[in-house]
Design an enzyme around this catalytic site. Structure first.
Site, short mmCIF file in Angstrom:
data_model
loop_
_atom_site.label_atom_id
_atom_site.label_comp_id
_atom_site.label_asym_id
_atom_site.label_seq_id
_atom_site.Cartn_x
_atom_site.Cartn_y
_atom_site.Cartn_z
N ASP A 105 -10.25 -4.74 -4.13
CA ASP A 105 -9.62 -3.76 -3.25
C ASP A 105 -10.45 -2.48 -3.27
O ASP A 105 -10.58 -1.83 -4.32
CB ASP A 105 -8.19 -3.48 -3.73
CG ASP A 105 -7.38 -2.67 -2.75
OD1 ASP A 105 -7.96 -1.84 -2.03
OD2 ASP A 105 -6.15 -2.87 -2.71
N SER A 147 0.84 -1.20 0.00
CA SER A 147 0.00 0.00 0.00
C SER A 147 0.87 1.26 0.00
O SER A 147 1.60 1.50 -0.96
CB SER A 147 -0.96 -0.05 1.18
OG SER A 147 -1.95 0.93 1.07
N HIS A 180 -7.92 -5.39 -0.09
CA HIS A 180 -6.73 -4.59 0.16
C HIS A 180 -5.75 -5.26 1.11
O HIS A 180 -4.54 -5.05 1.01
CB HIS A 180 -7.13 -3.21 0.71
CG HIS A 180 -6.00 -2.24 0.79
ND1 HIS A 180 -5.34 -1.78 -0.34
CD2 HIS A 180 -5.38 -1.64 1.85
CE1 HIS A 180 -4.39 -0.94 0.01
NE2 HIS A 180 -4.39 -0.84 1.35
#
Length: 250
Positions: free
Chosen positions: A196, A99, A226
C-alpha cells in the site's frame, strides 16, 4: 434503488440498503470514493447472498449525494455517517471502513459505541489529513495552502489532481483519534496490504498498538495495494466481516 436522506445540516445523502439478518453491516467508503466502488458492490452481493442487512451510502460531495468534494471535511463526512447510522439502522451495526472510512468508523465508535457491534477496517487511514498530507507537504505547499486556502496534489486514481483545502486540514485536527485514548470494546479486524503506497504498514501497526480492546486483530497481506480489491482480498473482507459477526453474537 438509490434513496436520499436529508441531514440536520441540510445535506442530501444518497444511500442503498437491504433489510435482513442483524446486526446490519454498514460500509464506510474512502476519500473521493463512493458506494459504487468494487468493495461496496462486492459486500452488497455478499449481503444479498447471505441474507445480512446491509447499507452503503455516499458522503456529501461524493457520488450521488449533494455538495461538492472541495467543500467537505472530515467533520462533515463523520456527521453524514452518524446521521445515516442513526436514521437508517436499528441497534448496533458492524462497520466496514475503507481507508478514510476507517477513520470515520473510529470516530463513530468513539462518539456512539452503543451503536457499534464490531469494526472491520481496510487500509484504515486515521488522521491522514495530518500524518499524511500536512506532514508530507513541502514548505512551499504549506505556505500556498495557508495563503490560498487550497493546494493541488497528484492522484494515482484518475487524471484530475486532488484539491486539498485549508478547511480539510484544520477540521481534521478537530477529529484526530491517534492523539488520545481509543477504546474499542467490540471485535475489530484490521486488514492492510504491505504494498500500500497510500497508507503505510506502520500506520496499521501504530493503530493496533494505540487502540485498546479485548478482541483486536491485524492481518497483513503481502503484496496487496491500497485498493485491496483482488478476488482474494475481497474474500478476506467477507471472511473478516463474518468473523466479527460471529464474535459479536457471543
Amino acid at each position: 434503488m438509490t434513496q436520499m436522506l436529508e441531514t440536520p445540516q441540510g445535506r442530501r445523502i444518497a444511500w442503498q440498503g437491504r433489510k435482513g439478518r442483524g446486526p446490519g453491516v454498514v460500509f464506510l467508503g474512502g476519500f473521493r470514493s463512493d458506494m459504487t466502488g468494487t468493495k461496496a458492490l462486492w459486500l452488497q452481493e455478499w449481503a444479498d447472498r447471505t441474507g445480512q442487512a446491509f447499507l452503503r451510502f455516499d458522503y456529501s460531495g461524493h457520488g450521488a449525494s449533494s455538495g461538492t468534494f472541495e467543500e467537505g471535511s472530515i467533520g462533515d463526512w463523520f456527521a453524514d455517517a452518524a446521521t445515516v447510522l442513526t436514521a437508517l439502522t436499528e441497534g448496533p451495526q458492524v462497520l466496514v471502513g475503507s481507508s478514510m472510512g476507517g477513520w470515520i468508523g473510529l470516530l463513530l465508535a468513539r462518539a456512539m459505541p452503543e451503536r457499534v457491534a464490531g469494526l472491520v477496517t481496510i487500509a484504515a487511514a486515521p488522521d491522514f489529513t495530518e500524518q499524511g498530507y500536512w506532514a508530507g507537504f513541502s514548505a512551499e505547499q504549506r505556505e500556498a495552502l495557508l495563503r490560498d486556502g487550497r493546494v493541488e496534489t497528484p492522484s494515482d486514481y484518475g487524471d484530475e489532481p486532488y484539491v486539498i483545502t485549508r478547511r480539510l486540514i484544520e477540521d481534521g485536527r478537530d477529529h484526530l483519534v491517534m492523539d488520545r485514548p481509543l477504546p474499542l470494546p467490540f471485535p475489530v479486524r484490521m486488514l492492510q496490504g504491505t504494498a500500500d503506497e497510500d497508507v503505510p504498514v506502520d500506520w496499521a501497526l501504530r493503530l493496533l498498538d494505540h487502540a485498546t480492546g479485548e478482541d483486536i486483530r491485524l492481518l497483513l497481506v503481502k503484496g496487496a495495494d491500497h485498493r485491496f480489491s483482488t478476488p482474494d482480498c475481497l474474500q478476506l473482507i467477507g471472511q473478516s466481516v463474518e468473523e466479527v459477526l460471529r464474535a459479536a453474537a457471543r
